[in-house]
Design an enzyme around this catalytic site. Structure first.
Site, PDB file in Angstrom:
ATOM      1  N   GLY A   7      -8.276  16.218 -16.727  1.00 15.48           N
ATOM      2  CA  GLY A   7      -8.566  15.369 -17.884  1.00 15.48           C
ATOM      3  C   GLY A   7      -7.326  14.908 -18.605  1.00 15.48           C
ATOM      4  N   CYS A   8      -6.259  14.716 -17.881  1.00 16.05           N
ATOM      5  CA  CYS A   8      -4.958  14.363 -18.454  1.00 16.05           C
ATOM      6  C   CYS A   8      -4.672  12.875 -18.237  1.00 16.05           C
ATOM      7  CB  CYS A   8      -3.881  15.219 -17.794  1.00 16.05           C
ATOM      8  SG  CYS A   8      -2.184  14.846 -18.297  1.00 16.05           S
ATOM      9  N   GLY A   9      -3.815  12.323 -19.073  1.00 18.13           N
ATOM     10  CA  GLY A   9      -3.401  10.944 -18.872  1.00 18.13           C
ATOM     11  C   GLY A   9      -2.664  10.731 -17.561  1.00 18.13           C
TER      12      GLY A   9
END
Length: 249
Positions: A102-104
């Site tokens: 769920g990271c950029g």
């Protein structure tokens, strides 16, 4: 309708489509930037103290004869909890990555898979180690993480059990990796770098002086002899990473 008018309408439609495509790219870039910033703010505000690892702490955890070690002397754990010796990858060029769903930077999975598909037959392996220490951005189970990566990005490279890469419970492999290649800064040409540096400066003084993993998708490159030859921060372009891999194959 006159031919000239038809051409004008066609041109206007093409111009509109180009503007729409550019606007979509800008929105995606902004979404990635916001995701990274939100994650870092959460990390710095809730986990800074617990995740900070000084050089002294690393030294305390350093394995005996650390400098004599090779990657093949370590083990990781599979999703079923079974211990897997990295001696299985002896003679391979390895890229070891701590990842998040769920990271950029999560879209890097797509580029990593493309690199893996291109170079795997030449003796290249990517070892994927999910980690939930940075902004709580990998909350799922090992099975959920694998399903997400395979369905969303079609990943086919080895993925291991979710583990910690900093702190008292960090993998011995990561204690060694960090002792071999320390943090040398984020990449100057990445637009996120000044934002990241400002936020870390404000909330975690002294972060530049530690060799701990700063964020998701930090990468260590290992040559065929099992030695660490490079460390890439998540701000490094995958093109640069791939070029370094190719030099070792």
């Amino acid at each position: 309708m006159e031919p000239t008018e038809n051409k004008r309408i066609t041109f206007d439609r093409r111009s509109l489509n180009r503007r729409k495509a550019k606007s979509k790219r800008n929105i995606i870039s902004l979404a990635v930037l916001l995701a990274v910033l939100v994650g870092i703010m959460v990390y710095l505000s809730k986990f800074a103290q617990s995740q900070k690892v000084t050089d002294n702490a690393i030294a305390e955890n350093t394995i005996t004869d650390n400098n004599m070690k090779k990657v093949t002397d370590f083990s990781l754990y599979g999703k079923n909890g079974a211990e897997i010796s990295l001696n299985e990858y002896k003679g391979k060029v390895l890229l070891i990555v701590n990842t998040a769903t769920g990271c950029g930077f999560t879209p890097q999975y797509e580029e990593l898979e493309a690199m893996y598909a291109k170079l795997h037959d030449k003796g290249f392996e990517i070892l994927d180690i999910p980690c939930n220490q940075f902004g709580n951005q990998t909350p799922g189970t090992d099975e959920e993480i694998t399903e997400f990566c395979q369905l969303r990005f079609g990943t086919d490279f080895p993925q291991f059990k979710k583990s910690e890469v900093n702190g008292e419970n960090e993998l011995p492999l990561y204690t060694w990796l960090k002792s071999q290649k320390g943090f040398e800064g984020f990449d100057a040409d990445n637009k996120l770098t000044p934002v990241l540096e400002k936020m870390f400066d404000e909330r975690m003084p002294g972060w530049r002086e530690t060799n701990d993993i700063k964020w998701n998708f930090t990468k260590f490159l290992i040559n065929r002899n099992g030695e660490v030859v490079a460390r890439f921060e998540p701000t490094c372009s995958l093109e640069k990473v791939e070029a370094a891999v190719v030099e070792l194959l």
